[in-house]
Every structure is written in C-alpha cells, then in structure tokens.
Design a protein around this motif. Structure first.
Motif, PDB file in Angstrom:
ATOM      1  N   ALA A 225       0.905  -1.228   0.024  1.00 19.23           N
ATOM      2  CA  ALA A 225      -0.131   0.054   0.050  1.00 19.23           C
ATOM      3  C   ALA A 225       0.796   1.218  -0.141  1.00 19.23           C
ATOM      4  CB  ALA A 225      -0.908  -0.192   1.157  1.00 19.23           C
ATOM      5  N   ILE A 226       0.549   2.159  -0.714  1.00 17.34           N
ATOM      6  CA  ILE A 226       1.121   3.585  -0.751  1.00 17.34           C
ATOM      7  C   ILE A 226       0.100   4.645  -0.273  1.00 17.34           C
ATOM      8  CG2 ILE A 226       2.407   5.262  -2.014  1.00 17.34           C
ATOM      9  CD1 ILE A 226       2.825   3.107  -4.304  1.00 17.34           C
ATOM     10  N   ILE A 227       0.689   5.515   0.776  1.00 16.62           N
ATOM     11  CA  ILE A 227      -0.114   6.412   1.396  1.00 16.62           C
ATOM     12  C   ILE A 227       0.356   7.637   0.858  1.00 16.62           C
ATOM     13  CG2 ILE A 227      -0.838   7.323   3.576  1.00 16.62           C
ATOM     14  CD1 ILE A 227      -0.268   4.762   4.832  1.00 16.62           C
ATOM     15  N   PHE A 228      -0.381   8.359   0.240  1.00 14.62           N
ATOM     16  CA  PHE A 228      -0.261   9.831  -0.165  1.00 14.62           C
ATOM     17  C   PHE A 228      -0.949  10.701   0.596  1.00 14.62           C
ATOM     18  CE2 PHE A 228       0.176   7.488  -4.458  1.00 14.62           C
ATOM     19  CZ  PHE A 228       1.439   7.671  -4.632  1.00 14.62           C
ATOM     20  N   ALA A 229      -1.794  10.480   1.269  1.00 19.19           N
ATOM     21  CA  ALA A 229      -2.597  11.183   2.228  1.00 19.19           C
ATOM     22  C   ALA A 229      -1.733  11.681   3.312  1.00 19.19           C
ATOM     23  CB  ALA A 229      -4.035  10.873   2.617  1.00 19.19           C
ATOM     24  N   PRO A 230      -2.003  12.909   4.247  1.00 20.92           N
ATOM     25  CA  PRO A 230      -0.885  13.164   4.972  1.00 20.92           C
ATOM     26  C   PRO A 230      -1.488  13.029   6.515  1.00 20.92           C
ATOM     27  CG  PRO A 230      -1.837  14.978   4.598  1.00 20.92           C
ATOM     28  CD  PRO A 230      -2.266  14.024   3.656  1.00 20.92           C
ATOM     29  N   VAL A 231      -1.951  11.648   6.466  1.00 21.18           N
ATOM     30  CA  VAL A 231      -2.826  11.327   7.733  1.00 21.18           C
ATOM     31  C   VAL A 231      -2.331   9.909   8.627  1.00 21.18           C
ATOM     32  CG1 VAL A 231      -4.958  10.459   8.570  1.00 21.18           C
ATOM     33  CG2 VAL A 231      -4.906  12.064   6.534  1.00 21.18           C
ATOM     34  N   GLY A 232      -1.689  10.251   9.640  1.00 19.95           N
ATOM     35  CA  GLY A 232      -0.919   9.099  10.113  1.00 19.95           C
ATOM     36  C   GLY A 232      -1.783   7.870  10.646  1.00 19.95           C
ATOM     37  N   ARG A 247       4.265  -4.563   2.389  1.00 17.15           N
ATOM     38  CA  ARG A 247       4.907  -3.070   2.541  1.00 17.15           C
ATOM     39  C   ARG A 247       3.918  -2.054   2.611  1.00 17.15           C
ATOM     40  NH1 ARG A 247      10.807  -1.621   0.426  1.00 17.15           N
ATOM     41  NH2 ARG A 247      11.522  -2.921   2.082  1.00 17.15           N
ATOM     42  N   VAL A 248       4.096  -1.051   3.659  1.00 18.72           N
ATOM     43  CA  VAL A 248       3.321   0.191   3.843  1.00 18.72           C
ATOM     44  C   VAL A 248       4.373   1.140   3.357  1.00 18.72           C
ATOM     45  CG1 VAL A 248       2.006   2.127   4.999  1.00 18.72           C
ATOM     46  CG2 VAL A 248       1.728  -0.614   4.772  1.00 18.72           C
ATOM     47  N   VAL A 249       4.131   2.059   2.226  1.00 25.12           N
ATOM     48  CA  VAL A 249       5.106   2.900   1.902  1.00 25.12           C
ATOM     49  C   VAL A 249       4.327   4.513   2.040  1.00 25.12           C
ATOM     50  CG1 VAL A 249       6.356   4.130  -0.150  1.00 25.12           C
ATOM     51  CG2 VAL A 249       6.089   1.531  -0.094  1.00 25.12           C
ATOM     52  N   CYS A 250       4.973   5.160   2.966  1.00 27.93           N
ATOM     53  CA  CYS A 250       4.609   6.684   3.172  1.00 27.93           C
ATOM     54  C   CYS A 250       5.033   7.374   2.022  1.00 27.93           C
ATOM     55  CB  CYS A 250       4.821   6.893   4.751  1.00 27.93           C
ATOM     56  SG  CYS A 250       4.213   5.825   5.809  1.00 27.93           S
ATOM     57  N   GLY A 251       4.502   8.038   1.276  1.00 22.88           N
ATOM     58  CA  GLY A 251       4.908   8.696   0.195  1.00 22.88           C
ATOM     59  C   GLY A 251       4.948  10.116   0.233  1.00 22.88           C
ATOM     60  N   GLY A 252       4.405  10.958   1.508  1.00 17.75           N
ATOM     61  CA  GLY A 252       4.289  12.122   1.783  1.00 17.75           C
ATOM     62  C   GLY A 252       5.478  12.864   2.446  1.00 17.75           C
ATOM     63  N   ILE A 253       5.934  14.008   2.285  1.00 20.62           N
ATOM     64  CA  ILE A 253       6.752  14.741   2.976  1.00 20.62           C
ATOM     65  C   ILE A 253       6.690  15.113   4.690  1.00 20.62           C
ATOM     66  CG2 ILE A 253       6.333  17.071   2.397  1.00 20.62           C
ATOM     67  CD1 ILE A 253       9.180  17.636   1.721  1.00 20.62           C
ATOM     68  N   HIS A 254       5.287  15.025   4.817  1.00 20.52           N
ATOM     69  CA  HIS A 254       4.703  15.388   6.010  1.00 20.52           C
ATOM     70  C   HIS A 254       3.399  14.529   6.219  1.00 20.52           C
ATOM     71  CE1 HIS A 254       3.495  17.654   9.763  1.00 20.52           C
ATOM     72  NE2 HIS A 254       2.176  17.812   9.217  1.00 20.52           N
ATOM     73  N   MET A 255       3.263  14.173   7.553  1.00 17.61           N
ATOM     74  CA  MET A 255       2.359  13.248   7.813  1.00 17.61           C
ATOM     75  C   MET A 255       1.730  13.660   9.487  1.00 17.61           C
ATOM     76  SD  MET A 255       1.874   9.093   7.953  1.00 17.61           S
ATOM     77  CE  MET A 255       1.352   8.816   6.201  1.00 17.61           C
ATOM     78  N   SER A 256       0.684  13.424   9.786  1.00 18.85           N
ATOM     79  CA  SER A 256       0.156  13.759  11.201  1.00 18.85           C
ATOM     80  C   SER A 256       0.885  12.400  11.935  1.00 18.85           C
ATOM     81  CB  SER A 256      -1.326  13.795  11.298  1.00 18.85           C
ATOM     82  OG  SER A 256      -2.031  12.450  10.674  1.00 18.85           O
ATOM     83  N   ASP A 257       0.924  12.588  13.291  1.00 20.28           N
ATOM     84  CA  ASP A 257       1.388  11.566  13.986  1.00 20.28           C
ATOM     85  C   ASP A 257       0.687  10.199  13.863  1.00 20.28           C
ATOM     86  OD1 ASP A 257       3.034  13.404  14.957  1.00 20.28           O
ATOM     87  OD2 ASP A 257       2.230  13.635  17.028  1.00 20.28           O
TER      88      ASP A 257
END
Length: 328
Positions: A225-232, A247-257
């Motif tokens: 899964a790829i997460i583009f939304a900045p939501v932890g 695998r979970v990929v966090c694709g954003g430059i910022h994300m909430s906790d």
C-alpha cells in the motif's frame, strides 16, 4: 515579472511585481508556462515544513521555456522546454550524494521552499536539475509529473513487485501512478476520504479494481500500500489491509502523528518505509515510462492571480487530479 509571494507562514499569497531574475553560474532563466500545485505546497504554507525562505515564491512542479543561461551552461539550451522539480540542487559531495542518494543530501535546496519557485511568470533553476521535456506536449499536462508523478514513481518502486496495490489518498500522485500500475498489469485498490463519492468515481474511471473509503477494508489482502494522504491514522489501517510480508510506503513529505498500534499489525514481516524527495535518476526512469504508459493527467487550470483560490480548492478536496497555475 509577476509573482504570487508568500510573505509569512499562514498568510495569503500576494501578487507582486519584481525585476526579472538573472541566472547565475550553472543556472537557467525559465519563462514559466505552467506550475502545478502540490500538497507539499500546503505544508509550506501551513508551517508544517519549518524555516522556508521568506519572502518566498512557492511552486515546484514547473514547466517552462529556457530564456537565458548563466556561466557554464550551453546556450543551446535556450528555447528548450524544461521541467523543474522539488529537489532544486544537491551538494554532490556528502556521503549520500556520493552513494547516489542525492534525495538525502545534507545541503540540498528545494524549489518553492528554500529557493524561489514557479508561482510566477519567470524563475531561475539549477541547470543540472532542470529536465528537458517534450516540446510538442501540453505544458499544463506535464506539470503534475514534476512532483506528483516523480514521488509516485519513487513510492511505487519502494513497494516492490506487488501485484495488488492499495493507494490511500486519491489525488494528483495517485491518479498518475494508478495509470502506471494498470499499464504494468497490477490490480489497484483506491482509498479516498470516507463519503467522497467524487474521488471514488474518479478512481473507478481510471480502471481500479475497487474503490472505497479509507475506513473500509479491501475485498482481498494487498501485497503493498502507498499512502499519499498526510494522515498518520492511515498507517495502521494500511497494515491491516496488507498480507504477511507486505509493505506500507509513506509517500508524503509530512504526515500527522502515527497513533499507537498493536505490534501484531507489524508482525509477520510487514514493513513501513518512507519516501524522501526524488533523484534525477527517478526522472530519467519515469518520464519515458509515463510516455509509454500514455499517462493522462487530469487538471484544473487557474490563472496565476487566482493562486489563493486554487490552494483553497485543493485544501478542501474540490480538485480531481491536479490544480495547475498558468501565467496569463
């Protein structure tokens, strides 16, 4: 030149007249044809990314024509169409640059954050970080590829050889990389804000296997899964949706906790990885693939003077695909 300028964090952008910039050593002067607006821009405006250059001309998904060159740059580049991305310069000397990881450079410059960007009629860019583009293509259609496309591609590479892939946050990056996934023969499962039927229908129109809210579970376990939304909060949700070894990929430059979660969600060799910035190699790989896959970007175009309205629409989720500024 005219530019939309951020004078302080949290304040609306203001249209200003400025002298045309002059390209320095190893730089290009670019007449901006189009500049897409990225969620990263919102993080700059909101102060989620600290210490921006102020006053600042935002924008890092730039397409334009080279009007002038500085010392050490071939005049042959004048008249060419180029794209200018988020990573605007790397030092070339730190341990990361020497290992080919310029995206992790210790002394980088970022377009529209620590150096002026493309919410303007003209900008200056490092010649080595400006990519030659198709002179016959639509600059508005090309602009979202400069970050949404490149970060999407880097995220997809980090996802490995996943056959079934989930995309959380169906905006600019997801709608581009969804098309690449479909071209590669992958099954795509799209997750949008709960109740956002417009985003759901948009995803389905691009051929995803399934579309639903981020509060829903997909009908099958995913390989990645790829997460583009900045939501932890989406990290544990995505871990629940992937198979063992996924695998979970966090694709954003910022994300909430990321909230506290039970270890069992990570157990069985599931993993979480983040993606930081991009490299020039990503661009060399991605642009030919985007052409071969016949990626079509979906855009909403705004005049440069309406940048604040475009930002508001993006923030409120009223944009399907990408918002793009076009100097009048």
């Amino acid at each position: 030149m005219r530019a939309m300028v951020m004078e302080k964090v949290g304040a609306p952008l203001r249209m200003m007249e400025r002298p045309d910039p002059v390209p320095g050593k190893d730089e290009l002067l670019v007449s901006v044809e189009a500049c897409a607006i990225c969620r990263t821009d919102l993080h700059v405006f909101d102060g989620d990314l600290p210490n921006p250059k102020l006053p600042l001309i935002p924008g890092h998904e730039i397409v334009g024509i080279v009007e002038g060159v500085g010392k050490n740059v071939s005049p042959a580049r004048i008249g060419r169409r180029v794209g200018v991305p988020w990573l605007g310069h790397s030092c070339g000397e730190c341990s990361f640059c020497l290992r080919g990881q310029e995206n992790l450079c210790d002394e980088p410059l970022f377009t529209g954050y620590t150096r002026d960007g493309g919410f303007a009629t003209h900008t200056v860019a490092d010649a080595d970080f400006a990519f030659d583009l198709d002179e016959e293509a639509d600059p508005v259609a090309l602009a979202p590829l400069m970050c949404a496309g490149l970060i999407g591609w880097r995220s997809l590479k980090q996802a490995g050889d996943a056959k079934r892939i989930g995309l959380y946050g169906f905006g600019a990056a997801a709608h581009i990389i969804c098309q690449v996934c479909r071209w590669q023969g992958k099954e795509v499962y799209a997750f949008s804000r709960p109740g956002d039927d417009t985003a759901k229908q948009f995803a389905l129109s691009l051929g995803v296997k399934w579309a639903g809210g981020s509060d829903q579970s997909p009908p099958v376990l995913l390989d990645a899964a790829i997460i583009f939304a900045p939501v932890g909060e989406l990290v544990p949700a995505a871990l629940k949706a992937i198979r063992k070894g996924g695998r979970v990929v966090c694709g954003g430059i910022h994300m909430s906790d990321i909230p506290t979660m039970p270890y069992r969600l990570l157990w069985e060799e599931r993993s979480i990885i983040s993606v930081a910035n991009l490299t020039r190699q990503d661009a060399r790989e991605f642009f030919p693939i985007a052409r071969e896959a016949m990626v079509k970007t979906h855009t909403s175009v705004y005049p440069l003077a309406e940048a604040n309205a475009a930002v508001a629409d993006l923030r409120a989720g009223r944009v399907s695909g990408a918002a793009v500024l076009k100097p009048e």
